[in-house]
Design an enzyme around this catalytic site. Sequence first.
Site, PDB file in Angstrom:
ATOM      1  N   CYS A  97       3.576  12.749 -13.763  1.00 29.18           N
ATOM      2  CA  CYS A  97       4.607  12.045 -14.565  1.00 29.18           C
ATOM      3  C   CYS A  97       5.081  10.755 -13.910  1.00 29.18           C
ATOM      4  O   CYS A  97       6.031  10.125 -14.363  1.00 29.18           O
ATOM      5  CB  CYS A  97       5.806  12.975 -14.807  1.00 29.18           C
ATOM      6  SG  CYS A  97       6.869  13.212 -13.364  1.00 29.18           S
ATOM      7  N   HIS A 157       0.823  -1.212   0.000  1.00 29.61           N
ATOM      8  CA  HIS A 157       0.000   0.000   0.000  1.00 29.61           C
ATOM      9  C   HIS A 157       0.851   1.254   0.000  1.00 29.61           C
ATOM     10  O   HIS A 157       0.370   2.334   0.331  1.00 29.61           O
ATOM     11  CB  HIS A 157      -0.937   0.014   1.217  1.00 29.61           C
ATOM     12  CG  HIS A 157      -2.023  -0.999   1.128  1.00 29.61           C
ATOM     13  ND1 HIS A 157      -2.804  -1.340   2.205  1.00 29.61           N
ATOM     14  CD2 HIS A 157      -2.459  -1.788   0.096  1.00 29.61           C
ATOM     15  CE1 HIS A 157      -3.676  -2.276   1.845  1.00 29.61           C
ATOM     16  NE2 HIS A 157      -3.487  -2.559   0.568  1.00 29.61           N
ATOM     17  N   GLY A 203      -2.047  -8.895  12.850  1.00 25.61           N
ATOM     18  CA  GLY A 203      -2.573  -7.553  13.117  1.00 25.61           C
ATOM     19  C   GLY A 203      -3.326  -6.939  11.969  1.00 25.61           C
ATOM     20  O   GLY A 203      -3.206  -5.733  11.720  1.00 25.61           O
ATOM     21  N   LEU A 205      -5.280  -9.538  17.987  1.00 23.86           N
ATOM     22  CA  LEU A 205      -5.801  -9.258  19.333  1.00 23.86           C
ATOM     23  C   LEU A 205      -7.155  -9.938  19.518  1.00 23.86           C
ATOM     24  O   LEU A 205      -7.499 -10.423  20.576  1.00 23.86           O
ATOM     25  CB  LEU A 205      -5.934  -7.739  19.482  1.00 23.86           C
ATOM     26  CG  LEU A 205      -5.975  -7.147  20.887  1.00 23.86           C
ATOM     27  CD1 LEU A 205      -4.766  -7.592  21.697  1.00 23.86           C
ATOM     28  CD2 LEU A 205      -6.016  -5.625  20.820  1.00 23.86           C
ATOM     29  N   CYS A 214       6.441  18.852  -8.655  1.00 19.68           N
ATOM     30  CA  CYS A 214       7.251  17.651  -8.865  1.00 19.68           C
ATOM     31  C   CYS A 214       8.668  18.096  -9.223  1.00 19.68           C
ATOM     32  O   CYS A 214       8.832  18.991 -10.063  1.00 19.68           O
ATOM     33  CB  CYS A 214       6.644  16.857 -10.031  1.00 19.68           C
ATOM     34  SG  CYS A 214       7.733  15.603 -10.718  1.00 19.68           S
TER      35      CYS A 214
HETATM   36  C1  BV8 Z   1      -7.894  -2.773  -5.508  1.00 24.56           C
HETATM   37  C2  BV8 Z   1      -3.949   3.581   2.174  1.00 24.56           C
HETATM   38  C3  BV8 Z   1      -7.975  -3.582  -7.770  1.00 24.56           C
HETATM   39  C4  BV8 Z   1      -2.672   3.849   2.849  1.00 24.56           C
HETATM   40  C5  BV8 Z   1      -5.424   1.671   2.273  1.00 24.56           C
HETATM   41  C6  BV8 Z   1     -12.571  -7.445  -3.912  1.00 24.56           C
HETATM   42  C7  BV8 Z   1     -11.422  -7.639  -4.683  1.00 24.56           C
HETATM   43  C8  BV8 Z   1     -10.603  -6.574  -4.985  1.00 24.56           C
HETATM   44  C9  BV8 Z   1     -10.896  -5.286  -4.504  1.00 24.56           C
HETATM   45  C10 BV8 Z   1     -12.032  -5.093  -3.739  1.00 24.56           C
HETATM   46  C11 BV8 Z   1     -12.860  -6.159  -3.445  1.00 24.56           C
HETATM   47  N1  BV8 Z   1     -13.882  -5.682  -2.687  1.00 24.56           N
HETATM   48  C12 BV8 Z   1     -13.708  -4.348  -2.482  1.00 24.56           C
HETATM   49  C13 BV8 Z   1     -12.605  -3.951  -3.129  1.00 24.56           C
HETATM   50  C14 BV8 Z   1     -12.099  -2.569  -3.173  1.00 24.56           C
HETATM   51  C15 BV8 Z   1     -11.231  -2.183  -1.989  1.00 24.56           C
HETATM   52  C16 BV8 Z   1     -11.612  -2.834  -0.699  1.00 24.56           C
HETATM   53  O1  BV8 Z   1     -11.031  -3.828  -0.287  1.00 24.56           O
HETATM   54  N2  BV8 Z   1     -12.561  -2.248  -0.003  1.00 24.56           N
HETATM   55  C17 BV8 Z   1     -12.959  -2.774   1.296  1.00 24.56           C
HETATM   56  C18 BV8 Z   1     -13.199  -1.624   2.265  1.00 24.56           C
HETATM   57  C19 BV8 Z   1     -14.172  -3.657   1.115  1.00 24.56           C
HETATM   58  N3  BV8 Z   1      -9.853  -2.491  -2.283  1.00 24.56           N
HETATM   59  C20 BV8 Z   1      -9.123  -1.621  -3.008  1.00 24.56           C
HETATM   60  O2  BV8 Z   1      -9.580  -0.608  -3.492  1.00 24.56           O
HETATM   61  C21 BV8 Z   1      -7.657  -1.980  -3.227  1.00 24.56           C
HETATM   62  N4  BV8 Z   1      -7.358  -1.903  -4.648  1.00 24.56           N
HETATM   63  O3  BV8 Z   1      -8.705  -3.579  -5.148  1.00 24.56           O
HETATM   64  O4  BV8 Z   1      -7.429  -2.661  -6.824  1.00 24.56           O
HETATM   65  C22 BV8 Z   1      -7.365  -4.941  -7.605  1.00 24.56           C
HETATM   66  C23 BV8 Z   1      -8.194  -6.051  -7.476  1.00 24.56           C
HETATM   67  C24 BV8 Z   1      -7.631  -7.316  -7.322  1.00 24.56           C
HETATM   68  C25 BV8 Z   1      -6.249  -7.473  -7.311  1.00 24.56           C
HETATM   69  C26 BV8 Z   1      -5.435  -6.347  -7.446  1.00 24.56           C
HETATM   70  C27 BV8 Z   1      -5.998  -5.079  -7.575  1.00 24.56           C
HETATM   71  C28 BV8 Z   1      -6.741  -0.978  -2.538  1.00 24.56           C
HETATM   72  C29 BV8 Z   1      -6.783  -1.182  -1.050  1.00 24.56           C
HETATM   73  C30 BV8 Z   1      -5.754  -0.265  -0.373  1.00 24.56           C
HETATM   74  C31 BV8 Z   1      -6.453   0.910   0.199  1.00 24.56           C
HETATM   75  N5  BV8 Z   1      -5.510   1.721   0.993  1.00 24.56           N
HETATM   76  N6  BV8 Z   1      -4.678   2.563   2.916  1.00 24.56           N
HETATM   77  C32 BV8 Z   1      -2.963   4.286   4.243  1.00 24.56           C
HETATM   78  O5  BV8 Z   1      -3.643   5.322   4.395  1.00 24.56           O
HETATM   79  O6  BV8 Z   1      -2.493   3.616   5.175  1.00 24.56           O
HETATM   80  S1  BV8 Z   1      -6.277   0.460   3.119  1.00 24.56           S
HETATM   81  C33 BV8 Z   1      -6.080   0.586   4.800  1.00 24.56           C
HETATM   82  O7  BV8 Z   1      -6.648  -0.609   5.341  1.00 24.56           O
HETATM   83  C34 BV8 Z   1      -4.651   0.561   5.241  1.00 24.56           C
HETATM   84  O8  BV8 Z   1      -3.718   0.425   4.199  1.00 24.56           O
HETATM   85  C35 BV8 Z   1      -4.584  -0.682   6.119  1.00 24.56           C
HETATM   86  O9  BV8 Z   1      -3.353  -1.236   6.084  1.00 24.56           O
HETATM   87  C36 BV8 Z   1      -5.591  -1.512   5.460  1.00 24.56           C
HETATM   88  C37 BV8 Z   1      -6.036  -2.731   6.173  1.00 24.56           C
HETATM   89  O10 BV8 Z   1      -6.373  -2.399   7.497  1.00 24.56           O
HETATM   90  P1  BV8 Z   1      -5.639  -3.209   8.668  1.00 24.56           P
HETATM   91  O11 BV8 Z   1      -4.175  -3.050   8.496  1.00 24.56           O
HETATM   92  O12 BV8 Z   1      -6.179  -4.581   8.723  1.00 24.56           O
HETATM   93  O13 BV8 Z   1      -6.056  -2.370   9.936  1.00 24.56           O
HETATM   94  P2  BV8 Z   1      -7.439  -2.435  10.716  1.00 24.56           P
HETATM   95  O14 BV8 Z   1      -7.516  -1.234  11.600  1.00 24.56           O
HETATM   96  O15 BV8 Z   1      -8.556  -2.718   9.778  1.00 24.56           O
HETATM   97  O16 BV8 Z   1      -7.298  -3.724  11.658  1.00 24.56           O
HETATM   98  C38 BV8 Z   1      -6.338  -3.707  12.691  1.00 24.56           C
HETATM   99  C39 BV8 Z   1      -6.229  -5.128  13.203  1.00 24.56           C
HETATM  100  O17 BV8 Z   1      -5.197  -5.173  14.181  1.00 24.56           O
HETATM  101  C40 BV8 Z   1      -7.495  -5.616  13.884  1.00 24.56           C
HETATM  102  O18 BV8 Z   1      -7.778  -6.938  13.473  1.00 24.56           O
HETATM  103  C41 BV8 Z   1      -7.125  -5.597  15.381  1.00 24.56           C
HETATM  104  O19 BV8 Z   1      -7.780  -6.622  16.101  1.00 24.56           O
HETATM  105  C42 BV8 Z   1      -5.650  -5.851  15.322  1.00 24.56           C
HETATM  106  N7  BV8 Z   1      -4.885  -5.318  16.460  1.00 24.56           N
HETATM  107  C43 BV8 Z   1      -5.063  -4.121  17.085  1.00 24.56           C
HETATM  108  N8  BV8 Z   1      -4.141  -3.998  18.060  1.00 24.56           N
HETATM  109  C44 BV8 Z   1      -3.369  -5.123  18.040  1.00 24.56           C
HETATM  110  C45 BV8 Z   1      -3.839  -5.962  17.011  1.00 24.56           C
HETATM  111  N9  BV8 Z   1      -3.295  -7.166  16.754  1.00 24.56           N
HETATM  112  C46 BV8 Z   1      -2.247  -7.552  17.519  1.00 24.56           C
HETATM  113  N10 BV8 Z   1      -1.724  -6.806  18.516  1.00 24.56           N
HETATM  114  C47 BV8 Z   1      -2.252  -5.587  18.796  1.00 24.56           C
HETATM  115  N11 BV8 Z   1      -1.730  -4.839  19.798  1.00 24.56           N
END
Ligand code: BV8
Length: 231
Positions: free
Chosen positions: A117, A106, A172, A199, A133
């Site tokens: 560009c 990501h 995580g 977690l 740029c």
């Molecule tokens: C794409 C930007 C086409 C950077 C982010 C089906 C197939 C393909 C795509 C889709 C699909 N359905 C929907 C889509 C579209 C979409 C998508 O997934 N939408 C979701 C909401 C349904 N996906 C996209 O648009 C992606 N691109 O699909 O292109 C394609 C298709 C196929 C193949 C190739 C390409 C682009 C997705 C990227 C978006 N950008 N961020 C930034 O700002 O950081 S996403 C964002 O969510 C972050 O990047 C983050 O990394 C990511 C995932 O979140 P998590 O890391 O899991 O974090 P979260 O808070 O959710 O969870 C935290 C976890 O930690 C929890 O489980 C918690 O319990 C745990 N935790 C907490 N504390 C602890 C812990 N665990 C252990 N110890 C602790 N102490």
Amino acid sequence: MGKIVILTGAGISAESGLGTFRDAGGLWAQHRIEDVATPEGFARNPALVHEFYNARRVQAAKALPNAAHKALARLQGDWPDEVVIVTQNVDNLHETGGAERVVHMHGTLGGALCAACDHRWAAPPEMAVDEPCPVCKAPTARPDVVWFGEMPYDMDTIYDHLASASVFAAIGTSGQVYPAAAFVHEARMSGAETIELNLKPSTGASGFDKVVLGPATETVPHWVDGLLGAR
Ligand code: BV8
């Protein structure tokens, strides 16, 4: 033995003080995804998007790697086969924790990208709207992160790693963002043993052979000790 492929998410950096996205009070509770993590949001209000990433870049620069990041670096150093870390995170805590082969699917807070560009350069601590740029001088600099609707980086490489993995671990991550959330199914299809360290059980927990619950700074070093001790 065999190749280990690890997918990490925001949870591995939570104990370093960086916010997650979907936990209570997380980043998506403070900002609408549509406004700060889509190309449309950037086109609509670049100042808001730069503000969002500037705050995270400044915070990430002050964060320190935790025991989980360091344990994965130790695994990379001591495991007899390849250990690949694929991270959804845009912080550099895997690298500052000593890891080498890290795939930032990501993008990274440390990167800047020219929307005109495609030139990439090291982002300053804070980016401004209309930042030119360095190459084409267009005022189209953006954070080099992958927004919703954009193609994640290095997907071919990632799928190749998943196809030859003996072990796949998700650490995580809530398993709600694709295509990362489907990596466990790719790994299972190639016969990998799958484990989730979180977690609490993620959305996709049932897709894993094993789920280990607890904070990453406890579960990850313990998991690594088990792997290295079992050799
Ligand atoms: C794409 C930007 C086409 C950077 C982010 C089906 C197939 C393909 C795509 C889709 C699909 N359905 C929907 C889509 C579209 C979409 C998508 O997934 N939408 C979701 C909401 C349904 N996906 C996209 O648009 C992606 N691109 O699909 O292109 C394609 C298709 C196929 C193949 C190739 C390409 C682009 C997705 C990227 C978006 N950008 N961020 C930034 O700002 O950081 S996403 C964002 O969510 C972050 O990047 C983050 O990394 C990511 C995932 O979140 P998590 O890391 O899991 O974090 P979260 O808070 O959710 O969870 C935290 C976890 O930690 C929890 O489980 C918690 O319990 C745990 N935790 C907490 N504390 C602890 C812990 N665990 C252990 N110890 C602790 N102490």
